[in-house]
Motif scaffolding. Sequence first.
Motif, PDB file in Angstrom:
ATOM      1  N   PRO A  66      13.176 -10.124  -3.198  1.00 54.90           N
ATOM      2  CA  PRO A  66      13.227  -9.317  -1.976  1.00 54.90           C
ATOM      3  C   PRO A  66      12.923  -7.849  -2.265  1.00 54.90           C
ATOM      4  CG  PRO A  66      15.159 -10.751  -2.134  1.00 54.90           C
ATOM      5  CD  PRO A  66      14.471 -10.796  -3.464  1.00 54.90           C
ATOM      6  N   ILE A  67      12.479  -7.155  -1.231  1.00 55.02           N
ATOM      7  CA  ILE A  67      12.167  -5.734  -1.352  1.00 55.02           C
ATOM      8  C   ILE A  67      13.453  -4.925  -1.526  1.00 55.02           C
ATOM      9  CG2 ILE A  67      11.240  -3.738  -0.113  1.00 55.02           C
ATOM     10  CD1 ILE A  67       9.096  -5.574  -1.152  1.00 55.02           C
ATOM     11  N   SER A  68      13.432  -4.021  -2.484  1.00 57.14           N
ATOM     12  CA  SER A  68      14.579  -3.157  -2.766  1.00 57.14           C
ATOM     13  C   SER A  68      14.274  -1.731  -2.305  1.00 57.14           C
ATOM     14  CB  SER A  68      14.873  -3.157  -4.266  1.00 57.14           C
ATOM     15  OG  SER A  68      13.786  -2.574  -4.980  1.00 57.14           O
ATOM     16  N   PRO A  69      15.290  -0.871  -2.167  1.00 56.19           N
ATOM     17  CA  PRO A  69      15.024   0.536  -1.823  1.00 56.19           C
ATOM     18  C   PRO A  69      14.082   1.214  -2.811  1.00 56.19           C
ATOM     19  CG  PRO A  69      17.354   0.034  -1.555  1.00 56.19           C
ATOM     20  CD  PRO A  69      16.736  -1.160  -2.219  1.00 56.19           C
ATOM     21  N   GLU A  70      14.157   0.799  -4.089  1.00 59.90           N
ATOM     22  CA  GLU A  70      13.273   1.398  -5.093  1.00 59.90           C
ATOM     23  C   GLU A  70      11.807   1.038  -4.826  1.00 59.90           C
ATOM     24  OE1 GLU A  70      16.007  -0.311  -5.765  1.00 59.90           O
ATOM     25  OE2 GLU A  70      17.299   1.370  -6.359  1.00 59.90           O
ATOM     26  N   ASP A  71      11.549  -0.197  -4.336  1.00 58.03           N
ATOM     27  CA  ASP A  71      10.185  -0.588  -4.023  1.00 58.03           C
ATOM     28  C   ASP A  71       9.621   0.270  -2.894  1.00 58.03           C
ATOM     29  OD1 ASP A  71      10.172  -2.627  -5.932  1.00 58.03           O
ATOM     30  OD2 ASP A  71      11.033  -4.072  -4.526  1.00 58.03           O
ATOM     31  N   LEU A  72      10.437   0.490  -1.859  1.00 59.72           N
ATOM     32  CA  LEU A  72       9.985   1.322  -0.743  1.00 59.72           C
ATOM     33  C   LEU A  72       9.735   2.752  -1.195  1.00 59.72           C
ATOM     34  CD1 LEU A  72      12.358   0.039   2.114  1.00 59.72           C
ATOM     35  CD2 LEU A  72       9.962  -0.564   1.724  1.00 59.72           C
ATOM     36  N   GLN A  73      10.624   3.274  -2.031  1.00 55.24           N
ATOM     37  CA  GLN A  73      10.467   4.648  -2.505  1.00 55.24           C
ATOM     38  C   GLN A  73       9.223   4.783  -3.372  1.00 55.24           C
ATOM     39  OE1 GLN A  73      12.359   7.030  -1.359  1.00 55.24           O
ATOM     40  NE2 GLN A  73      11.219   8.602  -2.480  1.00 55.24           N
ATOM     41  N   HIS A  74       8.914   3.739  -4.139  1.00 55.21           N
ATOM     42  CA  HIS A  74       7.721   3.739  -4.971  1.00 55.21           C
ATOM     43  C   HIS A  74       6.469   3.964  -4.114  1.00 55.21           C
ATOM     44  CE1 HIS A  74       4.349   1.903  -7.214  1.00 55.21           C
ATOM     45  NE2 HIS A  74       5.017   2.224  -8.325  1.00 55.21           N
ATOM     46  N   CYS A  75       6.420   3.311  -2.935  1.00 58.99           N
ATOM     47  CA  CYS A  75       5.267   3.463  -2.040  1.00 58.99           C
ATOM     48  C   CYS A  75       5.269   4.826  -1.355  1.00 58.99           C
ATOM     49  CB  CYS A  75       5.268   2.353  -0.986  1.00 58.99           C
ATOM     50  SG  CYS A  75       5.061   0.691  -1.647  1.00 58.99           S
ATOM     51  N   ILE A  76       6.453   5.252  -0.888  1.00 67.12           N
ATOM     52  CA  ILE A  76       6.549   6.499  -0.125  1.00 67.12           C
ATOM     53  C   ILE A  76       6.078   7.687  -0.955  1.00 67.12           C
ATOM     54  CG2 ILE A  76       8.177   8.077   0.997  1.00 67.12           C
ATOM     55  CD1 ILE A  76       9.833   5.577   1.726  1.00 67.12           C
ATOM     56  N   GLU A  77       6.385   7.684  -2.230  1.00 63.20           N
ATOM     57  CA  GLU A  77       6.018   8.802  -3.098  1.00 63.20           C
ATOM     58  C   GLU A  77       4.517   8.882  -3.333  1.00 63.20           C
ATOM     59  OE1 GLU A  77       8.244   8.049  -6.597  1.00 63.20           O
ATOM     60  OE2 GLU A  77      10.153   8.797  -5.777  1.00 63.20           O
ATOM     61  N   ARG A  78       3.802   7.812  -3.056  1.00 58.90           N
ATOM     62  CA  ARG A  78       2.369   7.776  -3.374  1.00 58.90           C
ATOM     63  C   ARG A  78       1.466   7.889  -2.145  1.00 58.90           C
ATOM     64  NH1 ARG A  78       5.266   5.660  -7.150  1.00 58.90           N
ATOM     65  NH2 ARG A  78       4.548   5.518  -9.316  1.00 58.90           N
ATOM     66  N   VAL A  79       2.060   8.150  -0.999  1.00 56.75           N
ATOM     67  CA  VAL A  79       1.253   8.330   0.218  1.00 56.75           C
ATOM     68  C   VAL A  79       1.503   9.719   0.772  1.00 56.75           C
ATOM     69  CG1 VAL A  79       1.323   5.878   0.752  1.00 56.75           C
ATOM     70  CG2 VAL A  79       3.044   7.384   1.746  1.00 56.75           C
ATOM     71  N   GLY A  80       0.726  10.086   1.784  1.00 51.03           N
ATOM     72  CA  GLY A  80       0.912  11.380   2.415  1.00 51.03           C
ATOM     73  C   GLY A  80       2.183  11.431   3.249  1.00 51.03           C
ATOM     74  N   SER A  81       2.428  12.564   3.870  1.00 48.52           N
ATOM     75  CA  SER A  81       3.638  12.733   4.681  1.00 48.52           C
ATOM     76  C   SER A  81       3.506  11.944   5.977  1.00 48.52           C
ATOM     77  CB  SER A  81       3.859  14.215   4.990  1.00 48.52           C
ATOM     78  OG  SER A  81       2.748  14.748   5.689  1.00 48.52           O
ATOM     79  N   PHE A  82       4.649  11.466   6.477  1.00 52.71           N
ATOM     80  CA  PHE A  82       4.678  10.692   7.715  1.00 52.71           C
ATOM     81  C   PHE A  82       4.720  11.657   8.902  1.00 52.71           C
ATOM     82  CE2 PHE A  82       6.036   7.585   4.645  1.00 52.71           C
ATOM     83  CZ  PHE A  82       5.476   6.403   5.110  1.00 52.71           C
ATOM     84  N   SER A  83       3.860  11.388   9.910  1.00 51.46           N
ATOM     85  CA  SER A  83       3.780  12.252  11.085  1.00 51.46           C
ATOM     86  C   SER A  83       4.815  11.832  12.115  1.00 51.46           C
ATOM     87  CB  SER A  83       2.374  12.179  11.678  1.00 51.46           C
ATOM     88  OG  SER A  83       2.051  10.847  12.026  1.00 51.46           O
TER      89      SER A  83
END
Length: 584
Positions: A66-83
């Motif tokens: 299952p997806i963990s908070p660390e997996d989500l954070q891994h993606c968030i750090e590698r994309v631009g800012s959310f509008s």
Amino acid sequence: MPNNTLSQRMQITDDIGKLLAILPPDIRQQIEQHPKQDRLIEVVMDLGRLPEARFPDEAVYLGNTPISPEDLQHCIERVGSFSGDNRAGIERTLHRISAIRNRTGIIIGLTCRMGRAVFGTISMIRDLVETGQSLLLLGRPGVGKTTALREIARVLADDFNKRVVIIDTSNEIAGDGDIPHPAIGRARRMQVSRPELQHQVMIEAVENHMPEVIVIDEIGTELEALAARTIAERGVQLVGTAHGNRIDNLIKNPTLSDLVGGIQAVTLGDEEARRRGSQKTVLERKAPPTFEIAIEMLERQRWVIHENVSHTVDMLLRGVEPNPQVRTVDENAELTITQEKLDKPPSYGLTGTVGLESVPRPTGLRASGRMTPLAPMGLNQGGFSSDFERLLDESWCQPEGEGESEKIRIPGPNGEDFPVYVYPYGIGRSQLEQVIDVLNLPVVLTKDLSNADVVLALRSHLKNESKLRQIARVRQIPVHGVKSNTIPQITRTLRRLLGMDEVKIPETADLRLFTRGGNDDELEALEEARLAVEQIVLPKGQPVELLPRSPQVRKMQHELVEHYRLQSDSFGEEPNRRLRIYPA
């Protein structure tokens, strides 16, 4: 990339490596090993659930972890800012990362959507793009509206050397970052800081940058629709998409109806209403449409073209089914253009009176405008002008070739001659046929007055047409008046005409009599009204309020209540307007 002629003709750029680079290693590895990775649509990652990859024909789980908070954070750090609309992107790509947040604003889910630039996707409408007219693209999510919009912008800028400005609210057309994706060619891109400011940026683009073409994705608010009209009135070509699958969706959407001209209630004169065969209050187009051409994208390679939106909207409002142009592209990249009816005609339900009154649209020759006047004739045997005979003959129209046959008589239970041949005058054909079919009445409608056993006419028409009564008297045909053009009144008159016994309390109503389209929503609303009458209003003598319904459904409920000899009113403001039923 699928190995077929169509994909070879359409060059596809997807930058899938940059999308995979933001994913956790385990998920990235699963996708890289999947045989359909080139057809990937999106990757869904929800906290505590298995990651999922979606393809056009299936969705598969990626691993057993299952997806963990660390997996989500891994993606968030590698994309631009959310509008403000919870969307982000990857620099100089067309990929879109959309976030799902919990009540405290923390991201607990991501949808990583693959963005592709498909060059050549608009070959089927290139001739329409060349006209310089404004184009509106409609279709369900995922059918390729944004992809087509991006390609249209590139073709207009590169091939036709026009000044094109893209209003890129979510950076979905030209990609994330300050440098736009090469897929838009020479077109310029204006970013929008917050989605609710899109209409302001649209006006700013026209005032500051002198564009010949404005490209807009997802027109969804009234302010954006007004801004689009303002731009079109300044002579700028518009290319945009809107929320809605079909044109009739926009017509019935008060927020966006202005894109196709808007609608308004018009009261007709008596002669015009009689000529149209409609109610006196009808719906008509209010203004020229903002977009001259509309394209309904039913599938990726099957588009319905409305080359004259004004004409299409006018036809829909008058109850005539449009005959649009259908363009398809096969696997060999061969374009086929047909002019044909759609497989499933849309349920328009747009005409009729406004407010409480909503009636079915008239059909037949009169409504279609294909009636031709008859040649003048002399006086008939009764000594009355044949012009009036012609008026009577045209009061109920049938297609040519349906001639009258000899009467067929069958004895009734009490020795009556059945069926009864009825000549209707001023009464809706659809209502009459509905009552006859549902109640299985021994009645046949005829347009030959000399072949009729009885004339059935609205009382209001009888008051004004003394000649009708005189003609019927000369031919010894009885005339029966109907109080109003409603199902209960027609039912009551036909039952009385056939000698069926009237009871003080009407029997349980057959809901098929009162429905128009027969869909579940109509039947549910009618069943609600029936139960309210039979279980509360009649036995307990108490008034009842029903749930809010549309004007057309409330009309059906009013007729059902009238069947029980009860009174009902509508009250409240739209969209919460509803029925109140009163005891006798």
